[in-house]
Design a protein around this motif. Structure first.
Motif, PDB file in Angstrom:
ATOM      1  N   ARG A 515     -25.427 -85.063 -22.972  1.00 54.29           N
ATOM      2  CA  ARG A 515     -24.145 -84.305 -22.527  1.00 54.29           C
ATOM      3  C   ARG A 515     -23.389 -84.491 -23.672  1.00 54.29           C
ATOM      4  O   ARG A 515     -23.396 -85.552 -24.181  1.00 54.29           O
ATOM      5  CB  ARG A 515     -24.253 -84.605 -21.220  1.00 54.29           C
ATOM      6  CG  ARG A 515     -23.221 -84.595 -20.222  1.00 54.29           C
ATOM      7  CD  ARG A 515     -23.257 -84.523 -18.900  1.00 54.29           C
ATOM      8  NE  ARG A 515     -23.994 -83.924 -18.014  1.00 54.29           N
ATOM      9  CZ  ARG A 515     -23.896 -82.874 -17.396  1.00 54.29           C
ATOM     10  NH1 ARG A 515     -23.035 -82.284 -17.610  1.00 54.29           N
ATOM     11  NH2 ARG A 515     -24.650 -82.422 -16.609  1.00 54.29           N
ATOM     12  N   ILE A 516     -23.358 -84.143 -24.519  1.00 53.11           N
ATOM     13  CA  ILE A 516     -21.946 -83.820 -24.618  1.00 53.11           C
ATOM     14  C   ILE A 516     -21.281 -84.416 -23.374  1.00 53.11           C
ATOM     15  O   ILE A 516     -21.686 -84.175 -22.259  1.00 53.11           O
ATOM     16  CB  ILE A 516     -21.734 -82.310 -24.666  1.00 53.11           C
ATOM     17  CG1 ILE A 516     -22.376 -81.739 -25.912  1.00 53.11           C
ATOM     18  CG2 ILE A 516     -20.262 -81.970 -24.619  1.00 53.11           C
ATOM     19  CD1 ILE A 516     -21.786 -82.158 -27.197  1.00 53.11           C
ATOM     20  N   VAL A 517     -20.266 -85.276 -23.573  1.00 57.79           N
ATOM     21  CA  VAL A 517     -19.584 -85.918 -22.463  1.00 57.79           C
ATOM     22  C   VAL A 517     -18.704 -84.886 -21.768  1.00 57.79           C
ATOM     23  O   VAL A 517     -17.926 -84.194 -22.402  1.00 57.79           O
ATOM     24  CB  VAL A 517     -18.742 -87.115 -22.962  1.00 57.79           C
ATOM     25  CG1 VAL A 517     -17.908 -87.696 -21.837  1.00 57.79           C
ATOM     26  CG2 VAL A 517     -19.650 -88.179 -23.560  1.00 57.79           C
ATOM     27  N   GLY A 518     -18.817 -84.791 -20.453  1.00 60.96           N
ATOM     28  CA  GLY A 518     -18.003 -83.859 -19.696  1.00 60.96           C
ATOM     29  C   GLY A 518     -18.436 -82.419 -19.844  1.00 60.96           C
ATOM     30  O   GLY A 518     -17.644 -81.506 -19.648  1.00 60.96           O
ATOM     31  N   GLY A 519     -19.703 -82.187 -20.179  1.00 63.55           N
ATOM     32  CA  GLY A 519     -20.181 -80.837 -20.422  1.00 63.55           C
ATOM     33  C   GLY A 519     -20.971 -80.248 -19.275  1.00 63.55           C
ATOM     34  O   GLY A 519     -21.040 -80.796 -18.182  1.00 63.55           O
ATOM     35  N   LYS A 520     -21.607 -79.101 -19.552  1.00 62.59           N
ATOM     36  CA  LYS A 520     -22.424 -78.397 -18.576  1.00 62.59           C
ATOM     37  C   LYS A 520     -23.734 -77.993 -19.225  1.00 62.59           C
ATOM     38  O   LYS A 520     -23.855 -77.934 -20.444  1.00 62.59           O
ATOM     39  CB  LYS A 520     -21.693 -77.143 -18.073  1.00 62.59           C
ATOM     40  CG  LYS A 520     -20.389 -77.418 -17.338  1.00 62.59           C
ATOM     41  CD  LYS A 520     -19.738 -76.111 -16.896  1.00 62.59           C
ATOM     42  CE  LYS A 520     -18.424 -76.376 -16.175  1.00 62.59           C
ATOM     43  NZ  LYS A 520     -17.753 -75.113 -15.766  1.00 62.59           N
ATOM     44  N   ASP A 521     -24.729 -77.705 -18.381  1.00 68.51           N
ATOM     45  CA  ASP A 521     -26.010 -77.245 -18.888  1.00 68.51           C
ATOM     46  C   ASP A 521     -25.864 -75.893 -19.576  1.00 68.51           C
ATOM     47  O   ASP A 521     -25.101 -75.030 -19.135  1.00 68.51           O
ATOM     48  CB  ASP A 521     -27.017 -77.102 -17.740  1.00 68.51           C
ATOM     49  CG  ASP A 521     -27.363 -78.440 -17.107  1.00 68.51           C
ATOM     50  OD1 ASP A 521     -27.060 -79.472 -17.721  1.00 68.51           O
ATOM     51  OD2 ASP A 521     -27.934 -78.432 -15.998  1.00 68.51           O
ATOM     52  N   SER A 522     -26.616 -75.711 -20.664  1.00 65.52           N
ATOM     53  CA  SER A 522     -26.643 -74.429 -21.360  1.00 65.52           C
ATOM     54  C   SER A 522     -27.755 -73.556 -20.794  1.00 65.52           C
ATOM     55  O   SER A 522     -28.667 -74.033 -20.110  1.00 65.52           O
ATOM     56  CB  SER A 522     -26.872 -74.650 -22.860  1.00 65.52           C
ATOM     57  OG  SER A 522     -25.819 -75.372 -23.437  1.00 65.52           O
ATOM     58  N   ASN A 523     -27.686 -72.281 -21.101  1.00 61.57           N
ATOM     59  CA  ASN A 523     -28.737 -71.346 -20.704  1.00 61.57           C
ATOM     60  C   ASN A 523     -29.728 -71.155 -21.845  1.00 61.57           C
ATOM     61  O   ASN A 523     -29.417 -71.430 -23.012  1.00 61.57           O
ATOM     62  CB  ASN A 523     -28.132 -69.989 -20.320  1.00 61.57           C
ATOM     63  CG  ASN A 523     -27.230 -70.087 -19.109  1.00 61.57           C
ATOM     64  OD1 ASN A 523     -27.608 -70.665 -18.097  1.00 61.57           O
ATOM     65  ND2 ASN A 523     -26.028 -69.534 -19.213  1.00 61.57           N
ATOM     66  N   ASP A 524     -30.903 -70.680 -21.512  1.00 62.01           N
ATOM     67  CA  ASP A 524     -31.934 -70.446 -22.512  1.00 62.01           C
ATOM     68  C   ASP A 524     -31.455 -69.401 -23.519  1.00 62.01           C
ATOM     69  O   ASP A 524     -31.058 -68.294 -23.133  1.00 62.01           O
ATOM     70  CB  ASP A 524     -33.215 -69.965 -21.819  1.00 62.01           C
ATOM     71  CG  ASP A 524     -34.413 -69.962 -22.752  1.00 62.01           C
ATOM     72  OD1 ASP A 524     -34.376 -70.695 -23.756  1.00 62.01           O
ATOM     73  OD2 ASP A 524     -35.375 -69.231 -22.467  1.00 62.01           O
ATOM     74  N   GLY A 525     -31.471 -69.752 -24.817  1.00 67.01           N
ATOM     75  CA  GLY A 525     -31.065 -68.815 -25.862  1.00 67.01           C
ATOM     76  C   GLY A 525     -29.573 -68.671 -26.039  1.00 67.01           C
ATOM     77  O   GLY A 525     -29.124 -67.851 -26.842  1.00 67.01           O
ATOM     78  N   GLU A 526     -28.780 -69.470 -25.324  1.00 65.79           N
ATOM     79  CA  GLU A 526     -27.327 -69.324 -25.422  1.00 65.79           C
ATOM     80  C   GLU A 526     -26.789 -69.804 -26.757  1.00 65.79           C
ATOM     81  O   GLU A 526     -25.778 -69.297 -27.248  1.00 65.79           O
ATOM     82  CB  GLU A 526     -26.665 -70.095 -24.276  1.00 65.79           C
ATOM     83  CG  GLU A 526     -25.171 -69.881 -24.168  1.00 65.79           C
ATOM     84  CD  GLU A 526     -24.558 -70.560 -22.958  1.00 65.79           C
ATOM     85  OE1 GLU A 526     -23.340 -70.416 -22.750  1.00 65.79           O
ATOM     86  OE2 GLU A 526     -25.295 -71.246 -22.225  1.00 65.79           O
ATOM     87  N   TRP A 527     -27.466 -70.817 -27.363  1.00 60.05           N
ATOM     88  CA  TRP A 527     -27.031 -71.360 -28.656  1.00 60.05           C
ATOM     89  C   TRP A 527     -28.241 -71.340 -29.595  1.00 60.05           C
ATOM     90  O   TRP A 527     -28.832 -72.385 -29.884  1.00 60.05           O
ATOM     91  CB  TRP A 527     -26.488 -72.775 -28.482  1.00 60.05           C
ATOM     92  CG  TRP A 527     -25.462 -72.861 -27.389  1.00 60.05           C
ATOM     93  CD1 TRP A 527     -25.668 -73.257 -26.107  1.00 60.05           C
ATOM     94  CD2 TRP A 527     -24.085 -72.492 -27.482  1.00 60.05           C
ATOM     95  NE1 TRP A 527     -24.496 -73.174 -25.396  1.00 60.05           N
ATOM     96  CE2 TRP A 527     -23.507 -72.711 -26.211  1.00 60.05           C
ATOM     97  CE3 TRP A 527     -23.281 -72.007 -28.518  1.00 60.05           C
ATOM     98  CZ2 TRP A 527     -22.159 -72.450 -25.949  1.00 60.05           C
ATOM     99  CZ3 TRP A 527     -21.943 -71.755 -28.259  1.00 60.05           C
ATOM    100  CH2 TRP A 527     -21.402 -71.971 -26.995  1.00 60.05           C
ATOM    101  N   PRO A 528     -28.617 -70.157 -30.091  1.00 53.54           N
ATOM    102  CA  PRO A 528     -29.895 -70.029 -30.813  1.00 53.54           C
ATOM    103  C   PRO A 528     -29.930 -70.725 -32.169  1.00 53.54           C
ATOM    104  O   PRO A 528     -31.003 -70.826 -32.768  1.00 53.54           O
ATOM    105  CB  PRO A 528     -30.059 -68.508 -30.959  1.00 53.54           C
ATOM    106  CG  PRO A 528     -28.665 -67.960 -30.886  1.00 53.54           C
ATOM    107  CD  PRO A 528     -27.935 -68.860 -29.939  1.00 53.54           C
ATOM    108  N   TRP A 529     -28.801 -71.203 -32.662  1.00 57.76           N
ATOM    109  CA  TRP A 529     -28.791 -71.936 -33.950  1.00 57.76           C
ATOM    110  C   TRP A 529     -28.914 -73.442 -33.741  1.00 57.76           C
ATOM    111  O   TRP A 529     -29.055 -74.178 -34.701  1.00 57.76           O
ATOM    112  CB  TRP A 529     -27.499 -71.639 -34.720  1.00 57.76           C
ATOM    113  CG  TRP A 529     -26.301 -71.582 -33.829  1.00 57.76           C
ATOM    114  CD1 TRP A 529     -25.550 -72.615 -33.368  1.00 57.76           C
ATOM    115  CD2 TRP A 529     -25.745 -70.402 -33.252  1.00 57.76           C
ATOM    116  NE1 TRP A 529     -24.557 -72.162 -32.548  1.00 57.76           N
ATOM    117  CE2 TRP A 529     -24.643 -70.800 -32.450  1.00 57.76           C
ATOM    118  CE3 TRP A 529     -26.060 -69.039 -33.328  1.00 57.76           C
ATOM    119  CZ2 TRP A 529     -23.869 -69.888 -31.739  1.00 57.76           C
ATOM    120  CZ3 TRP A 529     -25.292 -68.144 -32.620  1.00 57.76           C
ATOM    121  CH2 TRP A 529     -24.210 -68.559 -31.840  1.00 57.76           C
ATOM    122  N   GLN A 530     -28.879 -73.887 -32.495  1.00 56.41           N
ATOM    123  CA  GLN A 530     -28.966 -75.320 -32.214  1.00 56.41           C
ATOM    124  C   GLN A 530     -30.378 -75.839 -32.481  1.00 56.41           C
ATOM    125  O   GLN A 530     -31.367 -75.243 -32.055  1.00 56.41           O
ATOM    126  CB  GLN A 530     -28.599 -75.597 -30.757  1.00 56.41           C
ATOM    127  CG  GLN A 530     -28.716 -77.058 -30.356  1.00 56.41           C
ATOM    128  CD  GLN A 530     -27.613 -77.934 -30.893  1.00 56.41           C
ATOM    129  OE1 GLN A 530     -26.437 -77.627 -30.722  1.00 56.41           O
ATOM    130  NE2 GLN A 530     -27.973 -79.031 -31.528  1.00 56.41           N
TER     131      GLN A 530
END
Length: 755
Positions: A515-530
């Motif tokens: 987490r990233i503290v206090g975060g939420k799950d990401s979706n598939d392909g939402e952050w393609p540079w990660q």
């Protein structure tokens, strides 16, 4: 229990009959609940009762026993109470990354188990030895068991006993709490361990006081049993003597139940008979091989209340008040991990005093009185910040609110009426403040002339003009400078030669959506540079960002060697691109590293110039799941107050060791560097950029290092504003995250990579 082979220890005093079986983990499957059924013969299951005739028959032995007991109590009283000492038990676990888990560590009789247990006990003694209060009161430590941790490491569960002067009990509790997450205040966000002796590397330590009911000296007849549950197998465990005889008083029985990998344990309580006194009869289930209060799943004791009801998701800082005497709560979860489940808190209160000792918000939330008038919206409806009298450390806003003084003149309207940004010694009313700090009459803004000298008075106008070049203006390929702010890749051609839109195959994603503290799950392909950077012997260590089909940007501290690992060697790394779930690396693109270029001026003490480049051994095929983020030019402006995104697989909370399985995302706000430097003990350089939520709860953490902080700019494109670098803890109030300011390194990146 899922992939990490974590284990549940079952502690019970009057558990009468229980069955459990193993079943494979299926996505979206509900977890069955326990079943509590009435006993077929309640009298048969109760604790032994002694008849009057039996009492007479054993009268003399009983009298002698009483005399012996009184003598023992007197000895105990004068020895312990006179000396004023209290027995304290702490349980917890250590995460060992330097050794691999094997089945031999499940059996306490094996040589491997005994050798490692001895090393852990010695290490605990060494750790306590660093704190005088703990070392002089430490009696001993015992390993309770081992289980498989992340990346096939080992989790060691332990109990530590202390004999503490009564006057120092609170101080010992605080000293033990201080050992959790021990490290320097300036802490990198790389997920590596630290050496503790010649053979063990401890990634983290978690401990807490044992339930006082389990630490009692009268629990002499304790029983400990172990089971390993296997798939498609049902086993039954019972209280001692069940069902033919009652169990003895003061009996503490513990079951350690292990799961096969990628399986969970289902517990079904068929027969259950508990006394109505929670002090003397209870059942507790832990996600741990030691009775750690931080790992409690459920406790059953006393009266079982009828079901209580709140449906749907509860927004943060919202309270539902039920004024009737009945309520029903219904939960639904499609997640299988213990730590990802759900919990509920409810309070019954006297209607005339619903928040005893606390402040009552207008929305019925109860908060600590210390949070009233502190400048933060702790209630969620601002009711804790109304009608306040500001103290000398606060800004008195004209609208009646009080704000922290370090928010004054930071370029952000924190009061809401701009009080905190007035009289800042910059520009007078009816004047425009240029980016170079000059003041010009407000009417000269957007008049077609470069009155500021840096073009900033013409930078947010309908039409851009050509201006003299400066450190704050954008330069086209033809060396012409234009006034427009952040013109690169905004969808409009501003340079005569079109160079501002020439290299814009970056920063787009299939979602227009912490987490990233206090975060939420990401979706598939939402952050393609990660990118997830794995050491071959450690698993995920750091994050990175794709900037082309061959090059990545990460943090310099991620690639600095320590005494155990050669992080600077390219052949030690595995690069996972297009990854969402750390448990599904096989579904992502795996690459290896050809070359690592750390910034030559990186300072490992201050984390200044904390940036590095990685060249892949071969080009990666770009797709909707793998795509470069846009690199900002040196003149790109990321103003204070702007919302940006941080992403990564780092720790979900500061006090836990495990990293996130799913890629996490969180929205934070850029914080003025002058303000940030005050908050971070003057440790901020011009090459750093700060972001966070000053009220706490949202931040990057260990394991997020090197990952991106991205900003949504014109035309919806995402630009790399920062690289996760360091921080003081994770998600603490008034302690923002610190990132490497990418604009300061645009020329260096271009020189090294050609990108």
């Amino acid at each position: 229990v899922t992939h990490e082979r974590q284990h549940r220890g079952l502690t019970a005093a009057s558990l009468t009959n229980m069955s459990y079986d193993m079943e494979p983990l299926k996505s979206g499957e509900k977890i069955p609940t326990e079943q509590f059924l009435p006993a077929s013969d309640a009298k048969k299951l109760q604790k032994k009762r002694i008849s009057f005739r039996a009492m007479v028959a054993i009268g003399l032995p009983t009298a002698l026993a009483i005399i012996a007991l009184v003598t023992g109590l007197l000895v105990w009283h004068f020895h312990y109470r006179y000396n004023g000492r209290v027995r304290k038990l702490f349980s917890g676990y250590l995460t060992i990354s330097s050794q691999m888990f094997s089945d031999a560590y499940e059996n306490s009789n094996t040589t491997e188990y005994k050798e490692l247990a001895s090393k852990v006990s010695k290490q605990l003694k060494s750790i306590y030895g660093q704190v005088r209060l703990l070392s002089k009161n430490h009696v001993g430590s015992n390993v309770q068991g081992f289980s498989e941790g992340s990346n096939n490491g080992i989790i060691a569960y332990y109990l530590s006993e202390f004999n503490v002067p009564e006057s120092q009990v609170s101080a010992v509790d605080e000293a033990m709490a201080s050992l959790d997450g021990v490290g320097n205040a300036r802490k990198s966000r790389r997920g590596f361990g630290r050496r503790t002796d010649n053979s063990l590397i401890i990634d983290g330590m978690t401990s807490g006081a044992v339930d006082a009911r389990l630490a009692g000296r009268n629990l002499k007849r304790s029983v400990k049993r172990s089971h390993h549950a296997h798939g498609n197998q049902t086993d039954i465990i019972r209280s001692p003597g069940f069902p033919d005889s009652a169990y003895l008083p003061n009996l503490y029985t513990e079951w350690q139940i292990r799961a096969d990998p990628e399986h969970r344990i289902r517990l079904e309580f068929d027969v259950l008979d508990l006394e109505k006194d929670c002090r003397n009869d209870f059942i507790k289930v832990y996600d741990s091989l030691a009775p750690s209060e931080k790992q409690v799943i459920v406790e059953k004791c006393g009266y079982r209340l009828p079901g209580e009801k709140i449906c749907g998701e509860k927004p943060p800082k919202t309270v539902y008040t039920i004024k009737s005497n009945q309520a029903t709560v219904r939960f639904h979860s499609d997640l299988s991990y213990v730590s990802e489940g759900f919990s509920a808190e409810f309070e019954a209160f006297e209607p005339t005093n619903p928040c005893p000792g606390r402040f009552q918000c207008d929305n019925d939330l109860c908060v600590s009185p210390n949070l009233q008038c502190d400048g933060y919206n702790d209630c969620g409806d601002m009711s804790d910040e109304r009608g306040c009298t500001c103290n000398e450390t606060q800004i008195k806003c004209m609208n009646g609110f009080c704000k922290p003084s370090f928010w004054r003149c930071d370029g952000v309207n924190d009061c809401g009426d701009n009080t905190d940004e007035e009289n800042c010694g910059n520009c007078k009313a009816q004047e425009f403040r240029c980016r170079n700090s000059r003041c010009i009459p407000a009417q000269k803004q957007c008049n077609g002339y470069n009155d500021c000298g840096d073009g900033s008075d013409e930078s947010q106008c309908e039409k851009s003009i050509a201006v003299h070049c400066s450190a704050l203006t954008y330069k086209c390929k033809n060396n012409q400078c234009i006034s427009k702010l952040n013109p690169m890749c905004d969808g409009e051609t501003d340079c005569v030669d079109g160079s501002d839109e020439a290299e814009c195959k970056c920063g787009t994603k299939p979602y227009k959506s912490s987490r990233i503290v206090g975060g939420k799950d990401s979706n598939d392909g939402e952050w393609p540079w990660q990118v997830s950077l794995h050491m071959k012997t450690q698993g995920h260590v750091c994050g990175a960002s794709v900037i082309s089909n061959r090059w990545l940007v990460t943090a310099a501290h991620c690639v600095q060697d320590n005494e155990k690992f050669n992080y600077s060697q390219p052949d030690q790394w595995e690069v996972y691109l297009g990854l969402l779930n750390q448990g599904e690396t096989s579904k992502s693109t795996l690459k290896h590293v050809k070359r690592i270029i750390s910034h030559p001026l990186y300072d490992h003490l201050s984390y200044d110039n904390d940036i590095a480049l990685m060249e892949l051994d071969s080009p990666v095929t770009l797709s909707q799941n793998i795509w470069p983020v846009c690199l900002p030019e040196a003149t790109h402006d990321f103003p204070a107050g702007k919302s940006v995104w941080i992403t990564g697989w780092g720790k979900l909370r500061e006090e836990v060791d495990a990293i996130a399985s799913l890629l996490q995302k969180a929205e934070v706000r850029i914080i003025n560097n002058t303000v940030c430097s005050k908050l971070m003990d003057n440790g901020i350089t011009p090459r750093m950029i700060c972001a966070g939520v000053l009220s706490g709860g949202v931040d990057a953490c260990q394991g997020d290092s090197g990952g991106p902080m991205t900003s949504t700019e014109s035309n919806g494109r995402m630009f790399l504003a920062g690289v996760v670098s360091w921080g003081d803890g994770c998600g603490r109030r008034n302690r923002p995250g610190i990132y490497t300011r990418v604009t300061e390194y645009r020329s260096w990146i271009r020189e090294m990579t050609g990108v």
